[in-house]
Design a protein around this motif. Structure first.
Motif, mmCIF file in Angstrom:
data_model
loop_
_atom_site.group_PDB
_atom_site.id
_atom_site.type_symbol
_atom_site.label_atom_id
_atom_site.label_comp_id
_atom_site.label_asym_id
_atom_site.label_seq_id
_atom_site.Cartn_x
_atom_site.Cartn_y
_atom_site.Cartn_z
ATOM 1 N N ILE A 748 8.173 -13.105 24.240
ATOM 2 C CA ILE A 748 8.471 -14.495 24.610
ATOM 3 C C ILE A 748 7.394 -15.391 24.003
ATOM 4 C CG2 ILE A 748 8.766 -16.123 26.526
ATOM 5 C CD1 ILE A 748 9.574 -13.686 28.249
ATOM 6 N N GLN A 752 6.905 -21.333 25.495
ATOM 7 C CA GLN A 752 8.155 -21.404 26.260
ATOM 8 C C GLN A 752 8.132 -20.516 27.507
ATOM 9 O OE1 GLN A 752 11.031 -20.374 23.225
ATOM 10 N NE2 GLN A 752 11.176 -22.489 22.525
ATOM 11 N N LYS A 753 6.961 -19.940 27.831
ATOM 12 C CA LYS A 753 6.891 -19.040 28.978
ATOM 13 C C LYS A 753 7.140 -19.765 30.293
ATOM 14 C CE LYS A 753 3.870 -15.500 27.034
ATOM 15 N NZ LYS A 753 2.571 -14.805 27.133
ATOM 16 N N ILE A 756 10.981 -19.899 31.364
ATOM 17 C CA ILE A 756 11.821 -18.716 31.159
ATOM 18 C C ILE A 756 12.764 -18.460 32.328
ATOM 19 C CG2 ILE A 756 10.357 -16.951 32.191
ATOM 20 C CD1 ILE A 756 12.099 -16.829 28.758
ATOM 21 N N ARG A 762 17.101 -20.581 27.064
ATOM 22 C CA ARG A 762 16.880 -19.370 26.274
ATOM 23 C C ARG A 762 15.824 -19.669 25.201
ATOM 24 N NH1 ARG A 762 21.618 -16.955 23.537
ATOM 25 N NH2 ARG A 762 20.448 -15.024 23.773
ATOM 26 N N ALA A 763 14.876 -18.752 25.052
ATOM 27 C CA ALA A 763 13.806 -18.943 24.081
ATOM 28 C C ALA A 763 14.377 -18.974 22.656
ATOM 29 C CB ALA A 763 12.768 -17.814 24.202
ATOM 30 N N SER A 796 3.952 -11.024 28.596
ATOM 31 C CA SER A 796 4.613 -10.891 27.296
ATOM 32 C C SER A 796 3.721 -11.371 26.173
ATOM 33 C CB SER A 796 5.925 -11.700 27.302
ATOM 34 O OG SER A 796 6.591 -11.560 26.056
ATOM 35 N N THR A 802 7.755 -7.275 26.286
ATOM 36 C CA THR A 802 7.701 -8.002 27.549
ATOM 37 C C THR A 802 7.771 -6.999 28.700
ATOM 38 O OG1 THR A 802 8.827 -9.891 26.532
ATOM 39 C CG2 THR A 802 8.796 -9.803 28.957
#
Length: 817
Positions: A748, A752-753, A756, A762-763, A796, A802
């Motif tokens: 990830i 953008q963590k 999530i 969605r990443a 991750s 992850t």
């Protein structure tokens, strides 16, 4: 003390001082040159030793690569790991593998003690030692870094990996090299390339005595082709030695005082520590493994976890210099005695005339001014006698000197008047400075008035802010509060000043349980010294003594450094209307999802009937269109199921029927259900339970939805030949079970963590790898886990994988067998 004694001691001390300077020069400057020369020679030896060791390792690689290229070994390896072959053929191949290596290979290579064939899981499936079959070498690699099986099983043709100087007590008492390479089939693929076999050839070699011979040989032999003068300079040193130390700090080649490698002597000298801990080479003086001062250099072979040490004792390195210093001290002592004797005799002779002057001076003190001293020399003493005679002559002119003194006094009086005038000028300057200071004070008063106006302006701005603003210090004492904050807290602003914010309000989660102080957003800000912002998804609300019903709020908290340490600026925003809009959105999604399920069920049913040709034959293009329709309906149906699941959790309408669930059996069932997807991508989904079984009391459908979503995500975002592992364990206090799902997939992105677990998110790397997806799975997982009182989080690294973890409370829910 007499003058002759003083002069004699002076010259004697001067000689001692010069001798000390000479010794200091030899000790510090000349010794530095000696040290630099020895260092240069040791560096030359080090570079040769590194080259010798590299050539030795290359020889091991070439030797192992030749064995793995043997057609007979290729055929036997292919038969042994072929899952389609019969047990009889495999057993025969195992026996042939052992006998062929012993009779055709190892017989001519006594350094090779064991040869193993490992399957794709690192298990020994064939060996020259029958008792090693079944050994888990992959576990040996994980626990002891004994070899590079994990690299070799995915390597290409011609790649060989060596792990040096490893002690394996189950394989032999001596340190050894482990050489690993992948096996390939005898035939080629359609493009003429080599086809790999899921097997690794692991060769165990005991050759450290040969390495030691190579490294130490050059200290005593210099060939005609060796053109290095520095290299020749060190060959005759008796205390010069070279040895190897492995990654665990054990010496693995003989030294002058350590000859038994099986004793596993640990070396903890400075060069070894710097190489193994910091990968830093050392060239200096230090204490060796015996505690003896040496001068040495080290070479760090980081790839193999080895240290090559070249050192020699300082007593031998500086022997010539120490002898020179001793001779210098002896010579200085002799010179000191000679100089003292010569000076004493010379001064004694010169003092005869000085005694005559002293005798005449005594008569002058008695009032006799007639005698004069006879001048017999022209040196300093003769000059003294002449001066003494002149003094008597000048007594007559003493009155004239008195008059001149009076003139000097008058001159001094004039100088004093000048000084008084300067003091008056300084007084005038001080008066002017006083007036300037008064002007500065007036300016400061005007600045104070301006600051008061600015403070009033700032207070007006703070009062007009539409959100609540509170300023606290590091102990939560309120230092500033605006009217909006007082309104949100339902308390007068004057009552809030100086109060403890923790006593004024409580922070609730989901309008239910009170949030512990350790989980307040302010605590996170104090720990990280970073701005902390909450939103609707955090579902926070506050209550006070006068506001008993929870008020939905969002916080924005920033650190503020002041004279009394770190404080905080807290912005409180009333999100009641935002919460109402979010609830309305959730209601709309729930209603829309329910309304869409019926027509979607019809579409799925009829498309399945058409595909199964229950109503007639379907042509090829028609079947393609129908499969697209059926697949799209299935994906939309799954998305609607996720939406309805989230809606039920958020509304509190989810049904829970706790039953005993054995986590090991339950996880295996889900893994079996997903086996086709795992096999399609050539993945490894491993369920790794603890030694004792764990049974939890939980709703089976809810737990299944959580584990299934996490397994499916890991499968979806892990590339071919990847590994997925599921583990769980009971916490030390026995209050909860922690369940983890780990993969080595795409990971990830760091930026953008924080989003999530957000709905529909969605990443970017996930969108690139799998375009289809709703972004609701992890949101539902979070809602379900928090609904049963657990926590969920993840670790991750982008591009490395992850790990998702969640907890199941144990109080009244689990038991261990």
């Amino acid at each position: 003390m007499q003058i002759k004694t003083k002069v004699t001691l002076f010259f004697g001390g001067l000689m001692i001082f010069l001798a000390i300077l000479m010794v200091a020069y030899l000790q510090f400057f000349v010794r530095g040159s000696f040290r630099q020369e020895v260092m240069s020679n040791l560096h030359v030896a080090k570079e040769k030793n590194v080259g010798i060791y590299a050539a030795f390792v290359d020889g091991l690689k070439i030797h192992t690569l030749n064995w793995s290229s043997d057609d007979q070994l290729k055929k036997l390896s292919q038969t042994i790991v072929d899952p389609a072959g019969s047990s009889v053929s495999r057993q025969k191949a195992v026996n042939d593998f052992r006998s062929y290596l012993r009779e055709k290979k190892m017989k001519y290579n006594p350094e090779v003690i064991i040869v193993d064939l490992l399957d794709q899981n690192g298990i020994v499936v064939a060996s020259t030692e029958l008792n090693r079959i079944g050994t888990d070498e992959h576990q040996e690699e994980v626990e002891h870094q004994a070899h590079y099986f994990s690299k070799a099983i995915t390597a290409g043709l011609g790649e060989v990996f060596v792990r040096a100087a490893i002690f394996e007590e189950d394989e032999g008492p001596d340190p050894m090299f482990h050489v690993a390479t992948r096996m390939f089939r005898t035939d080629l693929d359609e493009n003429g390339g080599s086809v790999p076999v899921q097997a690794v050839l692991l060769v165990h070699v005991v050759s450290l005595e040969k390495v030691s011979g190579f490294l130490s040989e050059h200290h005593h032999e210099v060939t005609e082709t060796d053109e290095s003068e520095e290299y020749a300079n060190i060959r005759n040193f008796e205390t010069m030695e070279t040895y190897l130390v492995n990654k665990d700090g054990f010496v693995v080649t003989p030294t002058r005082f350590i000859t038994d490698m099986r004793a596993k002597k640990r070396i903890a000298t400075e060069p070894v520590g710097e190489c193994l801990m910091n990968n830093k080479e050392v060239a200096k003086e230090y204490l060796d493994y015996r505690g003896v001062p040496v001068i040495g250099v080290s070479a760090c072979v980081a790839s193999d976890g080895l240290v090559i040490i070249n050192e020699m004792e300082t007593t031998e390195a500086y022997a010539i210099l120490d002898e020179l210093i001793l001779n210098t001290v002896k010579a200085g002592g002799g010179a000191f005695l000679v100089v003292v004797l010569v000076v004493f005799l010379a001064v004694r002779r010169m003092m005869r005339d000085l005694y005559a002057v002293t005798y005449a001076a005594r008569w002058v003190t008695l009032g006799n001014y007639l005698d004069r001293v006879m001048v017999t020399s022209k040196d300093e003493i003769g000059h003294l006698a002449s001066t003494f005679n002149m003094m008597l002559d000048k007594i007559e002119s003493s009155q004239k000197e008195v008059k001149r003194s009076e003139e000097h006094l008058r001159s001094d009086a004039t100088e004093l008047e000048k000084t008084l005038k300067e003091r008056e000028e300084e007084k005038t300057f001080l008066e002017q400075s006083k007036r300037a200071i008064q002007n500065l004070l007036e300016d400061a008063e005007e600045t104070k008035v301006d600051l008061a106006k600015e403070s009033t302006r700032l207070q007006t701005i703070i009062s007009s802010i539409g959100d609540g603003l509170i300023l606290i210090d590091g102990k939560y004492r309120i230092e500033l509060v605006n009217p909006k904050a007082a309104e949100l807290l339902a308390t007068e602003g004057i009552d809030l000043m100086g109060a403890d914010l923790r006593a004024v309000m409580k922070v609730l989660k989901n309008k239910k349980g009170e949030l512990p102080l350790a989980e307040w957003p302010t605590e996170e800000m104090f720990m990280t010294k970073q701005i902390v912002v909450t939103d609707l998804d955090d579902e926070l609300s506050i209550t006070t003594e006068k506001r008993t019903e929870g008020l939905p709020v969002a916080f924005s908290i920033a650190p503020l450094e002041g004279d009394r340490g770190i404080g905080a600026v807290i912005i409180i925003r009333d999100v009641t209307e935002d919460r109402a809009l979010d609830d309305a959105k959730s209601g709309f999604i729930s209603v829309a999802s329910h309304q869409l399920r019926t027509p979607l069920t019809t579409i799925r049913w009829y498309s399945e009937m058409l595909l199964s040709e229950d109503v007639g034959t379907v042509s090829g293009p028609q079947r393609d269109f129908l499969e697209e329709i059926h697949g799209g309906a299935e994906r939309l149906y799954q998305t609607i199921d996720l939406l309805l699941g989230i809606s039920r959790v958020e509304s509190g309408k989810i049904k829970s029927e706790p039953v005993p669930v054995n986590l090991a059996l339950f996880s295996e069932e889900i893994a079996h259900e997903l086996a086709p997807q795992v096999q399609e991508k050539k993945l490894s989904l491993q369920i790794l339970p603890p030694e004792s079984q764990v049974v939890v009391m939980l709703d089976m459908l809810t737990l299944r939805q959580v584990i299934l979503n996490l397994f499916s995500n890991a499968i979806r975002y892990t590339s071919e030949n990847g590994v997925i592992e599921a583990r769980w364990f009971v916490s030390e206090d026995g209050k909860e079970v922690t369940y983890s799902v780990h993969d080595n997939g795409i990971g990830i992105p760091e930026a953008q963590k924080s989003r999530i677990f957000s709905k529909f998110f969605r990443a970017e790397n996930a969108l690139e790898k799998v375009p289809d997806g709703s972004g609701l799975g992890l949101a539902l997982v979070k809602e379900l886990i928090e609904a049963w009182g657990g926590k969920v989080w993840f670790e991750s690294v982008e591009g490395q994988g992850t790990t998702f973890l969640f907890t199941i409370p144990l109080e009244g829910r689990t038991r261990e067998y």
